[in-house]
Design a protein around this motif. Structure first.
Motif, PDB file in Angstrom:
ATOM      1  N   THR A 131     -19.339 -35.550  74.217  1.00 46.13           N
ATOM      2  CA  THR A 131     -19.620 -34.285  73.542  1.00 46.13           C
ATOM      3  C   THR A 131     -19.926 -34.517  72.062  1.00 46.13           C
ATOM      4  OG1 THR A 131     -18.059 -33.191  75.038  1.00 46.13           O
ATOM      5  CG2 THR A 131     -18.747 -31.968  73.095  1.00 46.13           C
ATOM      6  N   ARG A 132     -20.908 -33.786  71.544  1.00 44.97           N
ATOM      7  CA  ARG A 132     -21.271 -33.909  70.132  1.00 44.97           C
ATOM      8  C   ARG A 132     -20.059 -33.599  69.254  1.00 44.97           C
ATOM      9  NH1 ARG A 132     -26.458 -30.765  67.865  1.00 44.97           N
ATOM     10  NH2 ARG A 132     -27.410 -32.301  69.260  1.00 44.97           N
ATOM     11  N   GLY A 133     -19.836 -34.437  68.265  1.00 41.83           N
ATOM     12  CA  GLY A 133     -18.706 -34.264  67.362  1.00 41.83           C
ATOM     13  C   GLY A 133     -17.514 -35.142  67.680  1.00 41.83           C
ATOM     14  N   VAL A 134     -17.527 -35.793  68.852  1.00 46.56           N
ATOM     15  CA  VAL A 134     -16.462 -36.730  69.213  1.00 46.56           C
ATOM     16  C   VAL A 134     -16.878 -38.124  68.745  1.00 46.56           C
ATOM     17  CG1 VAL A 134     -15.115 -37.765  71.078  1.00 46.56           C
ATOM     18  CG2 VAL A 134     -15.815 -35.364  71.223  1.00 46.56           C
ATOM     19  N   THR A 135     -16.069 -38.707  67.872  1.00 46.98           N
ATOM     20  CA  THR A 135     -16.372 -40.041  67.331  1.00 46.98           C
ATOM     21  C   THR A 135     -15.211 -40.979  67.601  1.00 46.98           C
ATOM     22  OG1 THR A 135     -17.686 -39.066  65.544  1.00 46.98           O
ATOM     23  CG2 THR A 135     -16.977 -41.354  65.276  1.00 46.98           C
ATOM     24  N   VAL A 136     -15.484 -42.041  68.338  1.00 48.30           N
ATOM     25  CA  VAL A 136     -14.484 -43.089  68.538  1.00 48.30           C
ATOM     26  C   VAL A 136     -14.591 -44.035  67.337  1.00 48.30           C
ATOM     27  CG1 VAL A 136     -13.701 -44.964  70.018  1.00 48.30           C
ATOM     28  CG2 VAL A 136     -14.632 -42.867  71.037  1.00 48.30           C
ATOM     29  N   VAL A 137     -13.575 -44.007  66.484  1.00 49.47           N
ATOM     30  CA  VAL A 137     -13.640 -44.711  65.207  1.00 49.47           C
ATOM     31  C   VAL A 137     -13.431 -46.208  65.366  1.00 49.47           C
ATOM     32  CG1 VAL A 137     -12.618 -44.895  62.902  1.00 49.47           C
ATOM     33  CG2 VAL A 137     -12.835 -42.655  64.018  1.00 49.47           C
ATOM     34  N   ARG A 138     -12.373 -46.594  66.080  1.00 49.35           N
ATOM     35  CA  ARG A 138     -12.035 -48.018  66.158  1.00 49.35           C
ATOM     36  C   ARG A 138     -10.995 -48.225  67.264  1.00 49.35           C
ATOM     37  NH1 ARG A 138      -7.019 -49.151  62.184  1.00 49.35           N
ATOM     38  NH2 ARG A 138      -6.231 -47.004  62.053  1.00 49.35           N
ATOM     39  N   PRO A 139     -10.929 -49.466  67.763  1.00 47.24           N
ATOM     40  CA  PRO A 139      -9.814 -49.805  68.650  1.00 47.24           C
ATOM     41  C   PRO A 139      -8.596 -50.209  67.815  1.00 47.24           C
ATOM     42  CG  PRO A 139     -11.325 -51.651  68.512  1.00 47.24           C
ATOM     43  CD  PRO A 139     -11.927 -50.543  67.680  1.00 47.24           C
ATOM     44  N   LEU A 140      -7.417 -49.920  68.325  1.00 45.58           N
ATOM     45  CA  LEU A 140      -6.172 -50.309  67.673  1.00 45.58           C
ATOM     46  C   LEU A 140      -5.547 -51.457  68.461  1.00 45.58           C
ATOM     47  CD1 LEU A 140      -4.833 -46.695  67.131  1.00 45.58           C
ATOM     48  CD2 LEU A 140      -5.880 -48.152  65.404  1.00 45.58           C
ATOM     49  N   THR A 141      -4.923 -52.371  67.753  1.00 49.26           N
ATOM     50  CA  THR A 141      -4.314 -53.513  68.425  1.00 49.26           C
ATOM     51  C   THR A 141      -2.811 -53.308  68.599  1.00 49.26           C
ATOM     52  OG1 THR A 141      -3.976 -54.658  66.325  1.00 49.26           O
ATOM     53  CG2 THR A 141      -6.033 -55.103  67.508  1.00 49.26           C
ATOM     54  N   VAL A 142      -2.289 -53.893  69.669  1.00 45.50           N
ATOM     55  CA  VAL A 142      -0.859 -53.860  69.973  1.00 45.50           C
ATOM     56  C   VAL A 142      -0.333 -55.278  69.794  1.00 45.50           C
ATOM     57  CG1 VAL A 142       0.877 -53.358  71.731  1.00 45.50           C
ATOM     58  CG2 VAL A 142      -1.218 -51.998  71.618  1.00 45.50           C
ATOM     59  N   TYR A 143       0.290 -55.550  68.640  1.00 47.37           N
ATOM     60  CA  TYR A 143       0.756 -56.903  68.319  1.00 47.37           C
ATOM     61  C   TYR A 143      -0.373 -57.921  68.503  1.00 47.37           C
ATOM     62  CZ  TYR A 143       5.455 -54.993  68.095  1.00 47.37           C
ATOM     63  OH  TYR A 143       6.568 -54.267  67.759  1.00 47.37           O
ATOM     64  N   GLY A 144      -1.565 -57.517  68.093  1.00 55.33           N
ATOM     65  CA  GLY A 144      -2.711 -58.412  68.164  1.00 55.33           C
ATOM     66  C   GLY A 144      -3.561 -58.250  69.408  1.00 55.33           C
ATOM     67  N   PHE A 145      -3.062 -57.595  70.433  1.00 54.29           N
ATOM     68  CA  PHE A 145      -3.830 -57.375  71.665  1.00 54.29           C
ATOM     69  C   PHE A 145      -4.552 -56.029  71.566  1.00 54.29           C
ATOM     70  CE2 PHE A 145      -0.293 -60.096  72.975  1.00 54.29           C
ATOM     71  CZ  PHE A 145      -0.951 -61.096  73.681  1.00 54.29           C
ATOM     72  N   ASP A 167      -2.092 -68.213  76.931  1.00 59.79           N
ATOM     73  CA  ASP A 167      -2.252 -69.004  78.152  1.00 59.79           C
ATOM     74  C   ASP A 167      -1.364 -68.469  79.278  1.00 59.79           C
ATOM     75  OD1 ASP A 167      -4.011 -70.518  76.766  1.00 59.79           O
ATOM     76  OD2 ASP A 167      -2.731 -72.287  76.584  1.00 59.79           O
ATOM     77  N   LEU A 168      -0.274 -67.828  78.896  1.00 56.43           N
ATOM     78  CA  LEU A 168       0.652 -67.237  79.857  1.00 56.43           C
ATOM     79  C   LEU A 168       0.680 -65.715  79.637  1.00 56.43           C
ATOM     80  CD1 LEU A 168       3.645 -69.748  79.614  1.00 56.43           C
ATOM     81  CD2 LEU A 168       1.807 -69.741  81.310  1.00 56.43           C
ATOM     82  N   PRO A 169       1.076 -64.938  80.622  1.00 57.38           N
ATOM     83  CA  PRO A 169       1.087 -63.476  80.467  1.00 57.38           C
ATOM     84  C   PRO A 169       2.301 -62.949  79.712  1.00 57.38           C
ATOM     85  CG  PRO A 169       1.813 -64.051  82.669  1.00 57.38           C
ATOM     86  CD  PRO A 169       1.410 -65.352  82.004  1.00 57.38           C
ATOM     87  N   LEU A 170       3.233 -63.828  79.326  1.00 57.16           N
ATOM     88  CA  LEU A 170       4.504 -63.362  78.774  1.00 57.16           C
ATOM     89  C   LEU A 170       4.335 -62.611  77.468  1.00 57.16           C
ATOM     90  CD1 LEU A 170       6.689 -66.523  79.521  1.00 57.16           C
ATOM     91  CD2 LEU A 170       6.632 -64.353  80.780  1.00 57.16           C
ATOM     92  N   ALA A 171       3.508 -63.113  76.551  1.00 56.47           N
ATOM     93  CA  ALA A 171       3.350 -62.465  75.246  1.00 56.47           C
ATOM     94  C   ALA A 171       2.732 -61.077  75.401  1.00 56.47           C
ATOM     95  CB  ALA A 171       2.495 -63.332  74.329  1.00 56.47           C
ATOM     96  N   HIS A 172       1.743 -60.967  76.290  1.00 57.58           N
ATOM     97  CA  HIS A 172       1.089 -59.678  76.498  1.00 57.58           C
ATOM     98  C   HIS A 172       2.054 -58.681  77.147  1.00 57.58           C
ATOM     99  CE1 HIS A 172      -3.084 -57.708  77.417  1.00 57.58           C
ATOM    100  NE2 HIS A 172      -2.275 -56.920  76.743  1.00 57.58           N
ATOM    101  N   LEU A 173       2.830 -59.148  78.117  1.00 61.33           N
ATOM    102  CA  LEU A 173       3.825 -58.283  78.745  1.00 61.33           C
ATOM    103  C   LEU A 173       4.874 -57.837  77.729  1.00 61.33           C
ATOM    104  CD1 LEU A 173       4.370 -60.162  82.135  1.00 61.33           C
ATOM    105  CD2 LEU A 173       3.294 -57.925  81.843  1.00 61.33           C
ATOM    106  N   TRP A 174       5.269 -58.758  76.839  1.00 65.08           N
ATOM    107  CA  TRP A 174       6.253 -58.418  75.807  1.00 65.08           C
ATOM    108  C   TRP A 174       5.689 -57.347  74.868  1.00 65.08           C
ATOM    109  CZ3 TRP A 174       6.574 -58.110  70.586  1.00 65.08           C
ATOM    110  CH2 TRP A 174       7.847 -58.009  70.022  1.00 65.08           C
ATOM    111  N   ALA A 175       4.447 -57.522  74.447  1.00 66.57           N
ATOM    112  CA  ALA A 175       3.826 -56.566  73.523  1.00 66.57           C
ATOM    113  C   ALA A 175       3.745 -55.177  74.151  1.00 66.57           C
ATOM    114  CB  ALA A 175       2.434 -57.058  73.128  1.00 66.57           C
ATOM    115  N   THR A 176       3.421 -55.142  75.429  1.00 64.37           N
ATOM    116  CA  THR A 176       3.346 -53.857  76.129  1.00 64.37           C
ATOM    117  C   THR A 176       4.722 -53.204  76.215  1.00 64.37           C
ATOM    118  OG1 THR A 176       1.469 -54.624  77.438  1.00 64.37           O
ATOM    119  CG2 THR A 176       2.690 -52.738  78.289  1.00 64.37           C
ATOM    120  N   ALA A 177       5.726 -53.994  76.564  1.00 61.54           N
ATOM    121  CA  ALA A 177       7.083 -53.452  76.688  1.00 61.54           C
ATOM    122  C   ALA A 177       7.591 -52.944  75.346  1.00 61.54           C
ATOM    123  CB  ALA A 177       8.022 -54.524  77.244  1.00 61.54           C
ATOM    124  N   ARG A 178       7.313 -53.690  74.282  1.00 63.19           N
ATOM    125  CA  ARG A 178       7.784 -53.265  72.955  1.00 63.19           C
ATOM    126  C   ARG A 178       7.128 -51.953  72.537  1.00 63.19           C
ATOM    127  NH1 ARG A 178       9.553 -51.083  69.629  1.00 63.19           N
ATOM    128  NH2 ARG A 178      10.507 -51.702  67.634  1.00 63.19           N
TER     129      ARG A 178
END
Length: 811
Positions: A612-626, A772-783
């Motif tokens: 819709t006109r007027g909707v602007t996606v400004v930027r992505p936000l990171t979650v502990y770097g992800f 290399d492992l999913p642990l850091a990403h899972l931790w960031a999501t949980a936090r």
């Protein structure tokens, strides 16, 4: 409003006037305790359309006593209709049993007394619920009322008709065949003179019923006393307790196939799906099926367990069509009497429209999918210690585990590689391939609650006009799970950040789809819910704002202002998960439509197409770097965004109402997935400890590791039980009653997952903190979920308030 048996009376209808003096004289001569009374006050009950019913107050000697009189209506009646003598007979017989019925005093077969046959019974003071939705009660009370009603019907059906003198009250054999014939004759008699006119579609329905009568045997466990009109508004409940104290309106009682009773009792479920509203209450959920009211599967399962009969899925369609046809025949007779001016109800022109709708529904039932699941829900299992899953759920859980082993874990590295590349805001072709595999395996939309599965299937099928076949539509709406059932499955999905979306079970889509299922209009469901259910598009939920403390949603400043037939939206949102996804097409936006309204009535939710006109996606936000590409979490600006008024959900000022309906189950899904993340952390941790050596021994041989591992296992098991308890409370009582359990789960689940993942990272050393492992990403999501699901402090405040309120109640 709660009605009682004394608030439902009015002045006597002119067509139903009685000779009070003759009646009092008869009562004085026939009922010994009435000899002292010298006056009789007569009122008529306004509820009901069949036999006129009166409240009699006998007065004299400084005292009074209430009685109830039932009689035949005046005028020419259809054959075998309004048999009050049969009503009297069964009430007298059941008065010797545990079935709650009013005491009957006398039956008068002499029409010269008041003009027709009548009987007199005791007046039972209690509550009458005219709206099956029970909007005046809380979820726990609703469940208790439905449970009591269900058990009462089972108690009626358990009565030995021969033992109470009702062995010849009706023919038991070929009940369904005789019912079709009987009601066909009644319908034809009511329309014989063209007032009202006959409907040729009804004849089509009659032919279908005659050709689909199930095999019957007078000796099967389903044969016995049939009430004939058992529904909520024919049951009187104790003034303060969820206990049935009287069952009324036995006019249609007979002997026969008792499945007719339970199916008729369940018609509000069928009618509510069709959005039919009757001119008389009691036939549909006028406020929708509110929390606490069991699903049709749960209700029927309770009945089958209480009565001890098999699950009736194979014949439920026939009995439903028969019950609706019988209602059509009855209401045609009512309408005929209305047109003649001798109905116990005032003339109501909407009855004609209701009759047409009834026929439409009955015909649609004959062409529909099975109306009950093949396997009954296990209503007793939710009270089992440990909330152990049923065999059905265990089988489904194993299918998901196999899908994870075969398709998810081996492909995590490929999906993650694209998500970290310069092309990360594109969808990996492999993701779409895996989604198709999940669909084909029946592992799709597993989050859809059992009570919403039929509606979701209808949305996909589009009443036969869509591209989906009915079977395909049913296959795409999940397994029909309760919240507790889903907890056992959803946990598995939490072991990978990629798994939920591959099965169309990821946030915020699940919450948005639930909003559209619960609150969306048919057009909103067609345009947006259907492609979301099919996984063709994705969506975002825009609530949080950077300029205010959004943990208190009353702070939200985004404005939604009506101008003509449009709403204009202005505001800045962030952490709008999903808005970065190239498949995202829709945002559900929360903002204020009326700043002058009461605090929790200022907010509304509205559908905003992302383009819709007027909707602007400004930027992505990171979650502990992800940045969680390609899904992402976006900052979005709405500047003079115009959308049609029809895009508003439910109504102005109902944003908090929608939020409460959305955030209970949706946020608990996060807790379920966090348990999976914790389990994967434990798996990685133990595997690493058994294989890696340091200072001459494996990490597993280190006493400190063993002690920590044991403590973590204890915490995971405790937290899982807390999550399952919250899911169970949500199933039983709805969001409001379950809010304490939900709050505790929302605090405990991320804390436990974080503790496990943190130690798993520690055990892995440098490997634990990289991608290399999913642990850091899972931790960031949980936090993040300690904030995204509402700050811990908010949930802790809720828990404390509930605890203090209980303490005050004990003082």
């Amino acid at each position: 409003m709660v009605h009682t048996t004394t608030t439902m009376v009015r002045e006597v209808h002119s067509a139903h006037a009685l000779n009070g003096q003759a009646l009092l004289k008869y009562m004085q001569e026939t009922i010994p305790e009435c000899a002292q009374y010298v006056n009789l006050d007569i009122k008529q009950f306004g509820h009901g359309q069949s036999n006129p019913t009166y409240l009699l107050t006998a007065i004299g000697g400084g005292t009074s006593k209430r009685f109830v009189l039932r009689k035949k209506p005046p005028g020419v009646l259809l054959p075998s209709a309004h048999a009050v003598d049969r009503e009297y007979k069964i009430l007298a017989a059941l008065g010797k049993t545990d079935v709650p019925v009013p005491k009957v005093y006398c039956l008068c077969m002499d029409p010269s007394v008041i003009g027709t046959v009548f009987y007199i019974m005791e007046h039972v003071e209690g509550r009458l619920f005219l709206n099956p939705s029970l909007p005046e009660l809380d979820p726990a009370q609703r469940r208790a009322i439905y449970s009591a009603m269900c058990n009462t019907l089972a108690a009626i059906h358990k009565v030995d008709a021969d033992a109470v003198g009702l062995g010849k009250f009706g023919r038991r054999e070929n009940y369904c065949k005789r019912q079709v014939i009987t009601w066909a004759r009644q319908y034809q008699a009511s329309t014989a003179d063209g007032n009202p006119a006959p409907d040729p579609r009804v004849e089509t329905l009659i032919d279908w019923l005659k050709n689909h009568v199930p095999a019957e045997d007078a000796g099967v466990e389903r044969t016995g006393i049939v009430h004939g009109d058992f529904r909520l508004d024919n049951v009187i409940f104790h003034p303060t307790e969820p206990r049935v104290i009287a069952v009324l309106d036995w006019e249609l009682a007979t002997l026969g196939n008792q499945m007719a009773d339970i199916v008729y009792n369940c018609l509000p479920y069928q009618f509510s799906e069709s959005n039919v509203r009757f001119p008389q209450p009691g036939y549909s959920f006028d406020s929708g099926r509110l929390p606490g009211i069991p699903s049709i599967g749960e209700y029927v399962s309770q009945y089958c367990q209480a009565k001890g009969v098999p699950w009736p899925a194979s014949t439920w369609k026939f009995y439903t069509a028969l019950a609706i046809f019988r209602s059509t025949a009855i209401w045609t007779g009512v309408y005929r009497r209305m047109l003649q001016g001798n109905s116990s109800a005032q003339r109501n022109e909407t009855v004609g429209d209701a009759l047409s709708h009834l026929t439409d529904i009955a015909l649609s039932v004959t062409n529909s999918r099975p109306l009950l699941p093949e396997i009954p829900p296990e209503t007793n299992r939710v009270n089992a210690v440990g909330f152990e899953p049923s065999e059905r759920v265990l089988k489904l859980r194993q299918q998901v585990l196999e899908f994870m082993d075969k398709y998810v874990y081996p492909n995590e590295e490929k999906l993650q590689k694209l998500a970290l590349s310069d092309q990360r805001w594109t969808v990996h072709p492999l993701e779409e391939e895996l989604k198709q595999i999940a669909k084909a395996a029946g592992l799709w939309n597993l989050w859809i609650p059992v009570d919403s599965a039929a509606l979701a299937s209808d949305v996909l099928f589009e009443n036969g006009a869509g591209t989906q076949s009915r079977d395909e539509a049913s296959r795409l709406v999940g397994a029909g799970l309760s919240n507790l059932d889903y907890a056992h499955v959803c946990e598995i999905l939490g072991r990978s950040v990629w798994a939920p979306q591959l099965l169309n079970c990821s946030a915020p889509d699940t919450g948005n789809m639930e909003v559209l299922l619960r609150y969306g209009s048919p057009e909103q469901q067609r345009v947006w819910l259907k492609p979301l259910l099919e996984g063709e598009i994705r969506s975002g939920f825009a609530m949080t704002e950077p300029a205010v403390a959004s943990s208190d949603a009353t702070n939200i400043e985004c404005s939604i202002v009506r101008e003509g037939d449009e709403y204009i939206i202005n505001g800045r949102k962030w952490w709008t998960s999903g808005a970065m996804d190239p498949r995202c097409r829709l945002l559900i936006v929360m903002g204020k439509t009326n700043v002058c309204a009461p605090l929790h009535k200022q907010q509304s939710m509205i559908l905003v197409p992302l383009q819709t006109r007027g909707v602007t996606v400004v930027r992505p936000l990171t979650v502990y770097g992800f940045d969680d590409a390609p899904h992402g979490h976006a900052e979005v600006i709405f500047q003079n965004v115009r959308v049609p008024v029809s895009n508003l959900l439910l109504g102005e000022g109902r944003g908090f109402e929608i939020a409460q309906g959305r955030l209970g189950p949706g946020r608990l899904h996060h807790c379920m997935r966090l348990m999976g993340a914790a389990e994967r952390g434990l798996e990685y941790m133990t595997k690493r400890a058994l294989s890696r050596k340091a200072f001459g021994k494996t990490l597993a041989q280190n006493g400190a590791f063993a002690a920590q591992l044991a403590e973590l296992r204890i915490e995971v098991e405790q937290t899982r039980l807390l999550v399952h308890h919250a899911a169970n409370q949500l199933d039983l009582h709805g969001n409001k009653v379950a809010r304490g359990a939900l709050a505790m789960a929302k605090v405990a689940a991320p804390r436990t997952a974080l503790k496990v993942l943190d130690y798993a990272i520690q055990v892995h050393g440098g490997a634990g903190v990289c991608s290399d492992l999913p642990l850091a990403h899972l931790w960031a999501t949980a936090r993040t979920l300690r904030i995204a699901d509402g700050p811990d402090e908010v949930h802790i405040g809720t828990i404390a308030k509930l605890e203090l309120s209980r303490a005050r109640a004990r003082l």
